[in-house]
Motif scaffolding. Sequence first.
Motif, short mmCIF file in Angstrom:
data_model
loop_
_atom_site.label_atom_id
_atom_site.label_comp_id
_atom_site.label_asym_id
_atom_site.label_seq_id
_atom_site.Cartn_x
_atom_site.Cartn_y
_atom_site.Cartn_z
N ASN A 87 0.86 -1.18 0.00
CA ASN A 87 0.00 0.00 0.00
C ASN A 87 0.90 1.24 0.00
OD1 ASN A 87 -1.61 2.23 0.69
ND2 ASN A 87 -3.01 0.97 1.90
N ASP A 106 0.35 4.42 -0.68
CA ASP A 106 -0.15 5.63 -0.03
C ASP A 106 0.07 5.59 1.49
OD1 ASP A 106 -0.98 6.87 -2.42
OD2 ASP A 106 -2.87 5.77 -2.37
N ALA A 107 -0.19 4.45 2.08
CA ALA A 107 0.02 4.29 3.53
C ALA A 107 1.50 4.36 3.87
CB ALA A 107 -0.59 2.98 4.01
N TYR A 111 3.87 5.86 2.12
CA TYR A 111 4.27 7.26 1.89
C TYR A 111 3.92 8.11 3.11
CZ TYR A 111 4.23 11.98 -0.04
OH TYR A 111 4.43 13.33 -0.25
N GLU A 112 2.72 7.96 3.62
CA GLU A 112 2.29 8.72 4.79
C GLU A 112 3.15 8.39 6.01
OE1 GLU A 112 -1.67 9.15 7.53
OE2 GLU A 112 -1.96 9.06 5.36
N LYS A 162 6.11 12.09 -5.33
CA LYS A 162 5.00 11.58 -4.53
C LYS A 162 4.38 10.38 -5.25
CE LYS A 162 3.99 16.03 -2.48
NZ LYS A 162 3.01 17.07 -2.23
N PRO A 163 3.56 9.58 -4.56
CA PRO A 163 2.94 8.43 -5.22
C PRO A 163 2.26 8.83 -6.53
CG PRO A 163 2.56 8.32 -2.87
CD PRO A 163 3.20 9.66 -3.14
N THR A 164 2.66 8.14 -7.59
CA THR A 164 2.20 8.45 -8.94
C THR A 164 1.88 7.15 -9.67
OG1 THR A 164 3.66 10.39 -8.98
CG2 THR A 164 2.83 9.59 -11.10
N LYS A 196 2.12 1.92 -9.09
CA LYS A 196 2.18 3.23 -8.46
C LYS A 196 3.58 3.33 -7.87
CE LYS A 196 -1.38 4.69 -6.09
NZ LYS A 196 -2.36 4.95 -5.00
N ALA A 219 6.85 5.93 -6.04
CA ALA A 219 7.29 7.13 -5.33
C ALA A 219 8.80 7.01 -5.17
CB ALA A 219 6.61 7.24 -3.97
N GLU A 271 4.19 -0.12 -5.84
CA GLU A 271 3.02 -0.94 -5.52
C GLU A 271 2.43 -1.41 -6.86
OE1 GLU A 271 -1.60 -0.39 -4.03
OE2 GLU A 271 -0.16 1.20 -3.60
#
Length: 131
Positions: free
Chosen positions: A87, A89-90, A92-93, A105-107, A113, A115, A129
């Motif tokens: 995941n 996004d998680a 990255y956060e 950033k996530p792209t 996806k 980063a 991901e």
Amino acid sequence: MKVTLISIPVRDQEKALKFYTEKLGFLKKKDVPLEGGNRWITLVSKEAQDGPELLLEPAPLHFEPSKVYQEALMEAGIPYTQFDVTNLDAEYERLTKNGVEFSMKPTVMGTVKVAVFNDTCGNNMQLVEEL
């Protein structure tokens, strides 16, 4: 045949050890003193403790071609290697909260996806991901 060790060139082994363990969450597996104040430091993923080890290789300090290659990759913005995550996004956060600086950033790029972050030791690293 299987992959058991992957070297990552770092300019400061102690700084790299702190970054990869405290910020990214890898676990130290080996830390053996070597000549000249160097160490054989390997890390493993918490999720795959019997998997491949990352070697924090001090090559850029002692082997000029390694330093030139590392600098060229950084200047071009090319990641040295890739870590897969389930995941992005998680992750990255979590990493952003830990102070990790991302240049990308996530792209979404096709079926993945991605980063990219700076490991503070001379390398861009890519998180991926699969979608």
